[in-house]
Enzyme design. Structure first.
Site, mmCIF file in Angstrom:
data_model
loop_
_atom_site.group_PDB
_atom_site.id
_atom_site.type_symbol
_atom_site.label_atom_id
_atom_site.label_comp_id
_atom_site.label_asym_id
_atom_site.label_seq_id
_atom_site.Cartn_x
_atom_site.Cartn_y
_atom_site.Cartn_z
ATOM 1 N N TYR A 36 36.712 44.467 40.175
ATOM 2 C CA TYR A 36 37.194 43.258 39.480
ATOM 3 C C TYR A 36 36.546 42.006 40.074
ATOM 4 O O TYR A 36 36.043 41.146 39.350
ATOM 5 C CB TYR A 36 38.724 43.202 39.607
ATOM 6 C CG TYR A 36 39.379 42.066 38.860
ATOM 7 C CD1 TYR A 36 39.479 42.081 37.479
ATOM 8 C CD2 TYR A 36 39.923 40.980 39.540
ATOM 9 C CE1 TYR A 36 40.107 41.048 36.790
ATOM 10 C CE2 TYR A 36 40.555 39.945 38.865
ATOM 11 C CZ TYR A 36 40.640 39.976 37.486
ATOM 12 O OH TYR A 36 41.258 38.947 36.807
ATOM 13 N N LYS A 63 34.063 39.397 38.009
ATOM 14 C CA LYS A 63 34.376 37.980 37.778
ATOM 15 C C LYS A 63 33.373 37.070 38.486
ATOM 16 O O LYS A 63 33.041 35.987 37.988
ATOM 17 C CB LYS A 63 35.806 37.675 38.236
ATOM 18 C CG LYS A 63 36.872 38.411 37.427
ATOM 19 C CD LYS A 63 36.890 37.990 35.949
ATOM 20 C CE LYS A 63 38.055 38.581 35.191
ATOM 21 N NZ LYS A 63 38.149 38.103 33.811
ATOM 22 N N SER A 117 38.379 34.168 37.086
ATOM 23 C CA SER A 117 39.526 34.382 37.981
ATOM 24 C C SER A 117 39.207 33.726 39.316
ATOM 25 O O SER A 117 38.032 33.543 39.658
ATOM 26 C CB SER A 117 39.719 35.886 38.191
ATOM 27 O OG SER A 117 40.624 36.129 39.237
HETATM 28 P P1 NAP Z 1 46.781 41.157 29.857
HETATM 29 O O1 NAP Z 1 48.148 40.559 29.791
HETATM 30 O O2 NAP Z 1 46.632 42.533 30.430
HETATM 31 O O3 NAP Z 1 46.157 41.123 28.370
HETATM 32 C C1 NAP Z 1 44.884 41.662 28.181
HETATM 33 C C2 NAP Z 1 44.393 41.376 26.777
HETATM 34 O O4 NAP Z 1 43.051 41.846 26.685
HETATM 35 C C3 NAP Z 1 45.160 42.103 25.690
HETATM 36 O O5 NAP Z 1 45.124 41.317 24.527
HETATM 37 C C4 NAP Z 1 44.357 43.388 25.480
HETATM 38 O O6 NAP Z 1 44.493 43.959 24.184
HETATM 39 C C5 NAP Z 1 42.939 42.864 25.680
HETATM 40 N N1 NAP Z 1 42.019 43.897 26.152
HETATM 41 C C6 NAP Z 1 42.042 44.566 27.333
HETATM 42 N N2 NAP Z 1 41.032 45.451 27.373
HETATM 43 C C7 NAP Z 1 40.375 45.342 26.203
HETATM 44 C C8 NAP Z 1 39.259 46.006 25.638
HETATM 45 N N3 NAP Z 1 38.627 47.003 26.269
HETATM 46 N N4 NAP Z 1 38.846 45.641 24.403
HETATM 47 C C9 NAP Z 1 39.488 44.655 23.730
HETATM 48 N N5 NAP Z 1 40.548 43.991 24.212
HETATM 49 C C10 NAP Z 1 40.995 44.331 25.428
HETATM 50 O O7 NAP Z 1 45.787 40.234 30.685
HETATM 51 P P2 NAP Z 1 45.942 38.692 31.169
HETATM 52 O O8 NAP Z 1 46.633 38.700 32.462
HETATM 53 O O9 NAP Z 1 46.426 37.866 30.056
HETATM 54 O O10 NAP Z 1 44.412 38.368 31.479
HETATM 55 C C11 NAP Z 1 43.565 37.661 30.576
HETATM 56 C C12 NAP Z 1 42.314 37.244 31.341
HETATM 57 O O11 NAP Z 1 42.684 36.410 32.437
HETATM 58 C C13 NAP Z 1 41.560 38.440 31.954
HETATM 59 O O12 NAP Z 1 40.179 38.221 31.864
HETATM 60 C C14 NAP Z 1 41.997 38.418 33.406
HETATM 61 O O13 NAP Z 1 41.031 38.985 34.265
HETATM 62 C C15 NAP Z 1 42.133 36.918 33.628
HETATM 63 N N6 NAP Z 1 43.000 36.592 34.766
HETATM 64 C C16 NAP Z 1 44.327 36.938 34.756
HETATM 65 C C17 NAP Z 1 45.109 36.603 35.857
HETATM 66 C C18 NAP Z 1 46.583 36.923 35.930
HETATM 67 O O14 NAP Z 1 47.184 36.749 37.008
HETATM 68 N N7 NAP Z 1 47.215 37.365 34.861
HETATM 69 C C19 NAP Z 1 44.534 35.951 36.942
HETATM 70 C C20 NAP Z 1 43.189 35.627 36.920
HETATM 71 C C21 NAP Z 1 42.435 35.954 35.813
HETATM 72 P P3 NAP Z 1 45.659 45.078 23.882
HETATM 73 O O15 NAP Z 1 46.983 44.372 23.990
HETATM 74 O O16 NAP Z 1 45.420 45.542 22.502
HETATM 75 O O17 NAP Z 1 45.539 46.126 24.939
#
Ligand code: NAP
Length: 265
Positions: free
Chosen positions: A159, A163, A146
């Site tokens: 967080y 990261k 991130s």
């Molecule tokens: P999201 O929409 O909340 O999706 C999270 C995914 O991770 C889901 O598939 C969830 O499975 C799975 N997950 C969460 N906790 C878990 C656990 N304990 N064990 C197994 N699976 C788990 O998140 P996202 O925004 O796509 O983020 C994906 C990555 O990008 C993360 O590492 C996040 O930190 C990073 N990121 C996101 C953003 C942003 O703005 N969105 C920015 C920077 C970095 P379930 O559906 O079954 O719960």
């Protein structure tokens, strides 16, 4: 394009069922890879990825597992190898975030954040690398970190820490796994439209403020992250290691949002 072709490759994507992970799963499948999608609880979203990849003629195996449990990670990788034959690409994408003042962070929040965002990627990489080394075919490990791994943000101390650590894990493993032709890189998204921040209690003005500070003037989409992962997983990325690809619409370029205060004329 041939240099981005992943035919015959097998990729494991954690959190590959929705959000950024879903876009990564589908992009890898579109490039030719068979995929294993690890999710925690929401099976219908995972099933959707399985159907879409089957439509592309790819194999897709679903693995339900809570990454906070560090003891079963070796068997997660065994399971992928047993079901899909081998493992070429690990994408550590799953992540969680809690918006809390430093003062309100509990042991439980800190512990769970570090387990899911940092320790599970570390030990999954260890399990995956062991198999990749034994197979002598190299491999790719891609950590979704991130911009919070590069610059901190208030109310997100666990967080940010998780990261930031993932960024240096990426570089450490790149050094140790380089001799085995295993590359290790990270992709650092900025603000991307997913559900990760849905529980955050923020003033509705936050979104307007955030958008004003992003040079490209909008949040990103999950699909805009996935292309970098395909590059890193493919032949085109084979001399790239220990690097972080920031995809944030320019957010972290601007130390002070001075432009909006510049006098006109
Ligand atoms: P999201 O929409 O909340 O999706 C999270 C995914 O991770 C889901 O598939 C969830 O499975 C799975 N997950 C969460 N906790 C878990 C656990 N304990 N064990 C197994 N699976 C788990 O998140 P996202 O925004 O796509 O983020 C994906 C990555 O990008 C993360 O590492 C996040 O930190 C990073 N990121 C996101 C953003 C942003 O703005 N969105 C920015 C920077 C970095 P379930 O559906 O079954 O719960």
């Amino acid at each position: 394009m041939k240099r981005f072709d992943l035919t015959g490759k097998v990729a494991l994507i954690t959190g590959g069922s929705r959000g950024i992970g879903a876009a990564i799963s589908l992009a890898l499948a579109e490039a030719g890879a068979d995929i294993a999608v690890l999710f925690r609880s929401r099976r219908p979203e995972a099933e959707r990825i399985r159907h879409l990849s089957a439509d592309m003629g790819r194999r897709c195996e679903l693995i339900q597992y809570d990454l906070a449990d560090l003891d079963g990670l070796e068997s997660v990788v065994d399971d992928v190898v047993q079901r899909l034959g081998h493992l070429d690409v690990l994408v550590n994408n799953a992540g969680i975030a809690h918006l809390l003042p430093f003062d309100k962070v509990t042991h439980d929040v800190m512990d769970r954040t570090l387990r899911v965002n940092t320790m599970a990627p570390f030990f999954l990489a260890q399990a995956a690398a062991r198999r990749m080394i034994n197979r002598h075919q190299g491999g790719r490990i891609i950590n979704i970190s991130s911009t919070n791994g590069i610059v901190a943000e208030a109310l997100l101390a666990p967080y940010n820490a998780s990261k930031g650590a993932l960024e240096l894990i990426t570089k450490s493993l790149a050094i140790e796994l380089g001799p085995h032709a295993i590359t290790v890189n990270s992709v650092a998204p900025g603000l991307i439209e997913t559900e990760i921040g849905e529980g955050f209690e923020l003033d509705p003005d936050f979104e307007r403020y955030a958008i004003e500070h992003i040079p490209l003037g909008r949040y990103g989409s999950p699909e805009e992250i996935a292309g970098a992962v395909v590059f890193l997983a493919s032949k085109a990325g084979k001399y790239t290691t220990g690097q972080c690809i920031v995809i944030d619409g320019g957010l972290t370029c601007d130390q002070f949002p001075r432009l909006q205060f510049a006098k006109k004329n």
